[in-house]
Design an enzyme around this catalytic site. Structure first.
Site, PDB file in Angstrom:
ATOM      1  N   ALA A 124       0.769  -1.227  -0.105  1.00  0.00           N
ATOM      2  CA  ALA A 124      -0.040   0.085  -0.039  1.00  0.00           C
ATOM      3  C   ALA A 124       0.902   1.175  -0.136  1.00  0.00           C
ATOM      4  O   ALA A 124       2.013   1.136   0.407  1.00  0.00           O
ATOM      5  CB  ALA A 124      -1.078  -0.262   1.353  1.00  0.00           C
ATOM      6  N   ASP A 125       0.263   2.379  -0.355  1.00  0.00           N
ATOM      7  CA  ASP A 125       1.021   3.440  -0.293  1.00  0.00           C
ATOM      8  C   ASP A 125       0.945   4.382   0.803  1.00  0.00           C
ATOM      9  O   ASP A 125       1.638   4.976   1.479  1.00  0.00           O
ATOM     10  CB  ASP A 125       0.642   4.730  -1.712  1.00  0.00           C
ATOM     11  N   GLU A 185      -5.912  -4.493  -8.499  1.00  0.00           N
ATOM     12  CA  GLU A 185      -5.766  -4.732  -7.092  1.00  0.00           C
ATOM     13  C   GLU A 185      -7.320  -4.973  -6.395  1.00  0.00           C
ATOM     14  O   GLU A 185      -7.399  -5.690  -5.472  1.00  0.00           O
ATOM     15  CB  GLU A 185      -4.985  -3.842  -6.415  1.00  0.00           C
ATOM     16  N   GLY A 245      -2.281   2.478  -5.406  1.00  0.00           N
ATOM     17  CA  GLY A 245      -2.224   2.698  -6.822  1.00  0.00           C
ATOM     18  C   GLY A 245      -1.139   3.486  -7.285  1.00  0.00           C
ATOM     19  O   GLY A 245      -1.130   4.028  -8.562  1.00  0.00           O
ATOM     20  N   GLY A 246       0.004   3.570  -6.454  1.00  0.00           N
ATOM     21  CA  GLY A 246       0.925   4.175  -6.800  1.00  0.00           C
ATOM     22  C   GLY A 246       1.862   3.569  -7.842  1.00  0.00           C
ATOM     23  O   GLY A 246       2.384   4.124  -8.700  1.00  0.00           O
TER      24      GLY A 246
HETATM   25  C1  5RP Z   1       0.259  -0.549  -6.745  1.00  0.00           C
HETATM   26  C2  5RP Z   1       0.259  -0.404  -5.265  1.00  0.00           C
HETATM   27  C3  5RP Z   1       1.332  -0.817  -4.533  1.00  0.00           C
HETATM   28  O1  5RP Z   1       0.817  -1.798  -3.541  1.00  0.00           O
HETATM   29  C4  5RP Z   1       1.670   0.474  -3.496  1.00  0.00           C
HETATM   30  O2  5RP Z   1       2.012   1.557  -4.749  1.00  0.00           O
HETATM   31  C5  5RP Z   1       2.972   0.224  -2.918  1.00  0.00           C
HETATM   32  O3  5RP Z   1       4.089  -0.135  -3.481  1.00  0.00           O
HETATM   33  P1  5RP Z   1       5.538  -0.449  -2.990  1.00  0.00           P
HETATM   34  O4  5RP Z   1       5.274  -1.849  -2.238  1.00  0.00           O
HETATM   35  O5  5RP Z   1       6.347  -0.336  -4.095  1.00  0.00           O
HETATM   36  O6  5RP Z   1       5.845   0.682  -1.939  1.00  0.00           O
HETATM   37  O7  5RP Z   1      -0.865   0.071  -5.033  1.00  0.00           O
HETATM   38  O8  5RP Z   1      -0.645   0.024  -7.730  1.00  0.00           O
END
Ligand code: 5RP
Length: 219
Positions: A83-84, A103, A95-96
């Site tokens: 998650a972000d 998802e 959604g980052g």
């Molecule tokens: C992708 C996401 C990822 O779970 C979110 O961006 C976290 O990424 P990371 O594990 O690289 O920090 O939602 O769409």
């Protein structure tokens, strides 16, 4: 401990949550990538998965793990993803990595949603991370104007087309005090495919890795 080491610790902790011989939903991003690599190395009983992105599907297949179409899979035992941002109620911004729509679909198809993250992702109030919104291309400006009316500052994610052929608006400067209400409101705007708020269906377990190990947070 670096953020990367913490992500690996969270991903490793998630292995113990995966039921034996189960069909596993797999998320997207750097933390989910660690989970995929550990799953391949340490859980030979897990041979079938559903992926939330083409990138994760390719990584799984690279390890020789089968990736099923969700329509052929039915209900999944567990979904593991990063998650972000997360608040203490396990409501998430995601959604980052641009995979928010798939998802949310795979999370909805799963009995249990286990979120894995380093401790920088836990926040008091969601919204410091720009909120991703996947939009149908012709609705980009319409949805952008609607985001401004909600108090946000939308920016088109440059040179990104999602796995579904759509665009992403990253909405800055939202202070999200009622995540469920905002998720519902944004979902109703014509042209919105998915908003990256996972509040109506939050995670069931957050495995949060910090300097002192992995903490389990539940709702
Ligand atoms: C992708 C996401 C990822 O779970 C979110 O961006 C976290 O990424 P990371 O594990 O690289 O920090 O939602 O769409």
């Amino acid at each position: 401990m670096t953020a990367e080491t913490k992500k690996i610790a969270a991903a490793r902790a998630a292995l113990a949550e995966v039921p034996p011989d189960s069909l596993v939903g797999v998320g997207t991003g750097s933390t989910a990538n660690h989970f995929i690599d550990l799953l391949a190395a340490e859980r030979p009983d897990i041979r079938q998965t559903v992926a939330s992105s083409e990138a994760s599907a390719a990584r799984l297949r690279g390890h020789g793990i089968e990736v099923l179409d969700l329509n052929a899979a039915g209900t999944l035992a567990i979904y593991v993803d990063g998650a972000d941002e997360s608040d203490k109620h396990l409501r998430l911004v995601k959604g980052g990595g641009g995979a928010l729509t798939r998802e949310k679909i795979v999370a909805a198809a799963s009995e249990r949603f286990v979120c894995i993250a380093d401790d920088s992702k836990l926040v008091a109030t969601l919204g410091a991370f720009p909120l991703p919104v996947e939009v149908i291309p012709m609705a980009r400006s319409l949805v952008g104007r609607a985001m401004v009316k909600l108090g946000g500052d939308p920016a088109l994610r440059e040179d990104v087309t999602t796995d579904n052929g759509n665009l992403i608006l990253d909405v800055h400067n939202l202070h999200i005090t009622d995540p469920v209400a905002l998720e519902t409101e944004i979902n109703q705007i014509p042209g919105v495919v998915t908003v990256g708020l996972f509040a109506a269906r939050p995670a069931d377990l957050l495995l949060l890795a910090g300097d002192d190990g992995v903490t389990r947070l539940t709702r």
